[in-house]
Motif scaffolding. Structure first.
Motif: not given
Length: 109
Positions: A54, A78-79, A82
Motif C-alpha cells: 500500500i 476505507q480500502a 479493493d
C-alpha cells in the motif's frame, strides 16, 4: 582448524539462543510457545507485506510521505474492498501491535 572453530561458535550461538528462548517462554509449554511465535511471525509477514504494498502504491501516486503503518484503522477500512480483491486479505495498521501486546501478556514477558 578454522572449520572446528566455526562449529564451536555455531554450537555456542545455538546454546545461547536456546537459553534466551527458554527464558522468554518461562512456564509456557514449548509447543504452545512455538504456536505463539509462528503465528506472530506469519501475521507480521502478511502485515508488513500489505503495508509495503500500500505504501509503495501511494508513493507512486505522489504521496511521498505516506506510511500505511501510521494511519488509523478507520482509514484502512476505507480500502477494504479493493485490498481483499487484490491481496486477498486486510490487515489493520494497529493490529500487529495489538497482537504483539497480547502475546507479551499471555507469555508474561
Amino acid at each position: 582448524m578454522a572449520d572446528n572453530r566455526k562449529e564451536m561458535e555455531r554450537a555456542e550461538l545455538h546454546r545461547t539462543i536456546w537459553s534466551i528462548a527458554n527464558d522468554l517462554r518461562g512456564s509456557v509449554d514449548g509447543w504452545d510457545f512455538k504456536q505463539y511465535v509462528l503465528c506472530m511471525l506469519f501475521y507480521r509477514y502478511i502485515s508488513e507485506n500489505l503495508a509495503g504494498y500500500i505504501s509503495a502504491g501511494e508513493r507512486e501516486s505522489g504521496d511521498k510521505s505516506f506510511d500505511y503503518a501510521k494511519i488509523s484503522d478507520t482509514e484502512a477500512e476505507q480500502a477494504r474492498e479493493d485490498l481483499v480483491k487484490t491481496k486477498g486479505f486486510l490487515s489493520y495498521p494497529a493490529s500487529f501491535s495489538k497482537m504483539y501486546a497480547w502475546v507479551q501478556k499471555m507469555m508474561k514477558i
